[in-house]
Design an enzyme around this catalytic site. Structure first.
Site, PDB file in Angstrom:
ATOM      1  N   ASP A 172       0.849  -1.065   0.040  1.00  0.00           N
ATOM      2  CA  ASP A 172       0.016  -0.241  -0.057  1.00  0.00           C
ATOM      3  C   ASP A 172       0.788   1.274  -0.177  1.00  0.00           C
ATOM      4  O   ASP A 172       0.586   2.369  -0.638  1.00  0.00           O
ATOM      5  CB  ASP A 172      -0.937  -0.064   1.347  1.00  0.00           C
ATOM      6  N   CYS A 211     -25.796  -3.195 -11.761  1.00  0.00           N
ATOM      7  CA  CYS A 211     -26.023  -2.772 -10.131  1.00  0.00           C
ATOM      8  C   CYS A 211     -25.325  -1.580 -10.074  1.00  0.00           C
ATOM      9  O   CYS A 211     -24.030  -1.374 -10.593  1.00  0.00           O
ATOM     10  CB  CYS A 211     -25.350  -3.720  -9.210  1.00  0.00           C
ATOM     11  N   CYS A 256     -23.508   6.504  -1.812  1.00  0.00           N
ATOM     12  CA  CYS A 256     -22.599   7.391  -1.191  1.00  0.00           C
ATOM     13  C   CYS A 256     -23.176   8.949  -0.776  1.00  0.00           C
ATOM     14  O   CYS A 256     -23.871   9.552  -1.422  1.00  0.00           O
ATOM     15  CB  CYS A 256     -21.683   7.865  -2.278  1.00  0.00           C
ATOM     16  N   CYS A 284     -14.867  12.259  -0.610  1.00  0.00           N
ATOM     17  CA  CYS A 284     -15.006  10.870  -0.192  1.00  0.00           C
ATOM     18  C   CYS A 284     -15.050  10.917   1.288  1.00  0.00           C
ATOM     19  O   CYS A 284     -13.832  11.740   1.665  1.00  0.00           O
ATOM     20  CB  CYS A 284     -14.099   9.931  -0.835  1.00  0.00           C
ATOM     21  N   CYS A 291     -15.125   5.353   5.819  1.00  0.00           N
ATOM     22  CA  CYS A 291     -16.393   5.054   5.529  1.00  0.00           C
ATOM     23  C   CYS A 291     -16.273   3.597   4.702  1.00  0.00           C
ATOM     24  O   CYS A 291     -15.616   3.343   3.910  1.00  0.00           O
ATOM     25  CB  CYS A 291     -17.062   6.001   4.676  1.00  0.00           C
ATOM     26  N   CYS A 317     -20.021   2.097   0.371  1.00  0.00           N
ATOM     27  CA  CYS A 317     -20.224   1.634  -0.811  1.00  0.00           C
ATOM     28  C   CYS A 317     -19.376   0.155  -0.629  1.00  0.00           C
ATOM     29  O   CYS A 317     -19.907  -0.750  -1.674  1.00  0.00           O
ATOM     30  CB  CYS A 317     -19.303   2.492  -1.643  1.00  0.00           C
ATOM     31  N   CYS A 359     -22.453  -3.758  -1.188  1.00  0.00           N
ATOM     32  CA  CYS A 359     -22.364  -4.534  -2.316  1.00  0.00           C
ATOM     33  C   CYS A 359     -23.070  -5.873  -2.287  1.00  0.00           C
ATOM     34  O   CYS A 359     -22.781  -6.679  -1.304  1.00  0.00           O
ATOM     35  CB  CYS A 359     -20.623  -4.720  -2.707  1.00  0.00           C
TER      36      CYS A 359
END
Length: 377
Positions: free
Chosen positions: A131, A188, A195, A211, A238, A241, A245
């Site tokens: 990352d 979808c 959001c 965001c 957050c 989203c 799913c």
């Protein structure tokens, strides 16, 4: 046992839940998406995205000798629906990934063990990334067959849903790649529609400046006023989203103890978090990714959540923070108090006349303009 099978077996023995092989390239479509993201300024204050764009868009620019990328994933699936946490307005909602130890540390240790085995047993050169390096992890994971990038730009797995941590071993080995995973989002758009701040201009694009994860973690200044009410009780990241799913129906709760939520990081009381000083903040979030935001930015987030709580019992806590040493905290305390107790804010308006910070002074002007006049001033 062929070479790829041996590598995957070794990775799984180290605790990874999914492993795939990708070529050391991300593809023209993903490069174009990154270029547009940076060119449009959608990376906000994350200046490193622009500074490292050339290396990020091409693994060969990061390490010219790399031929293959071994992408490893660890499941951090929650045992409940994170969307349920948003109703607890007196408590802080922390993103699932940050409710225990910093995953970077655990994944890097495992990746280094895998890389050492590859170097010593297979006589290949290796580099490990988790990352923090300029690597387009999600496109590489998609090319490695672990999942696909959904319309929210995050990785989705048919087996693990939205809940995978990623890390990579770059190697000079020329390994047979896995077949890329197809996009299974179909028509979808739940992740786009849920959001709270409309952070997705179009499917498969993200404007980080809108965001909540960016605003509560990466953004260094005051939370822009247009987003504060929408943030609700989210104080670090957050999951909306991710959590919505449909592919999460196949996900399972993590079995990794380092990712199982700590009790004190699961819906903590906002009033307790607001009074943390720097030492208390560091002690409470030792070993957690939350620690890297620093106390001031974190308390800023808590004050936004308190302003959205409709909880009159916390007014004294917020009022105390009007005199905090941090301008960031003082400014958000002004806003929160204006939401919870405008008359109390009016009584304290003398502080506005002596406020040295320009942004905090602007918060006072805005709050006082919106607060009803009280007879008690």
């Amino acid at each position: 046992m062929d070479l790829v099978t041996r590598i995957k077996a070794e990775a799984r023995s180290l605790g990874f839940d999914a492993v795939g092989i990708a070529p050391a390239a991300v593809g023209a479509r993903e490069q174009a998406r990154l270029d547009a993201f940076v060119a449009g300024g959608e990376h906000g204050g994350m200046t490193w995205m622009a500074d490292t764009a050339e290396r990020r868009r091409d693994p060969a620019a990061l390490w010219p000798d790399a031929r293959s990328v071994i992408v490893c994933a660890a499941n951090y699936g929650p045992g409940h629906d994170p969307l349920d946490d948003l109703a607890r307005r007196d408590r802080g909602a922390i993103a699932v990934y940050a409710r225990n130890k910093d995953y970077h540390d655990l994944l890097k240790k495992r990746l280094k063990r895998l890389a050492r085995w590859i170097h010593e047993d297979l006589a290949a050169e290796v580099k490990v990334f988790v990352d923090t390096a300029p690597v387009l992890e999600k496109p590489l994971a998609a090319r490695a067959g672990i999942g696909w990038q959904g319309k929210h730009t995050n990785l989705v797995s048919r087996e693990f849903g939205s809940w995978l941590f990623l890390g990579e071993v770059f190697t000079t080995l020329d390994l047979a790649p896995d077949a890329p995973e197809a996009d299974h989002c179909g028509s979808c758009r739940r992740c786009l529609d849920i959001c709270p701040t409309d952070a997705f201009p179009t499917p498969y694009t993200l404007d980080a400046r809108r965001c909540i994860s960016y605003l509560t973690i990466e953004h260094k200044g005051p939370i822009p006023s247009e987003f504060r009410a929408a943030i609700g009780n989210r104080i670090y990241g957050c999951d909306d989203c991710l959590a919505v799913c449909p592919w999460n129906k196949f996900a399972a709760a993590t079995r990794e103890l380092a990712f199982v939520p700590r009790d004190d990081l699961t819906l903590p009381l906002l009033s307790e978090l607001a009074v943390l000083d720097d030492a208390g903040f560091r002690a409470r979030f030792a070993g957690s990714p939350i620690k890297r935001t620093g106390r001031d930015r974190f308390v800023r987030n808590v004050l936004v959540a308190l302003g959205n709580s409709d909880d009159s019992s916390v007014v004294s806590v917020v009022e105390r923070l009007l005199g905090d040493d941090s301008p960031l905290v003082r400014g958000m305390a002004v806003w929160a108090l204006g939401r919870l107790a405008p008359d109390t804010l009016r009584r304290r308006a003398d502080l506005a006349d002596t406020e040295p910070d320009v942004e905090v002074a602007a918060e006072w002007r805005a709050a006082l303009a919106g607060a009803p006049l009280g007879d008690d001033r």
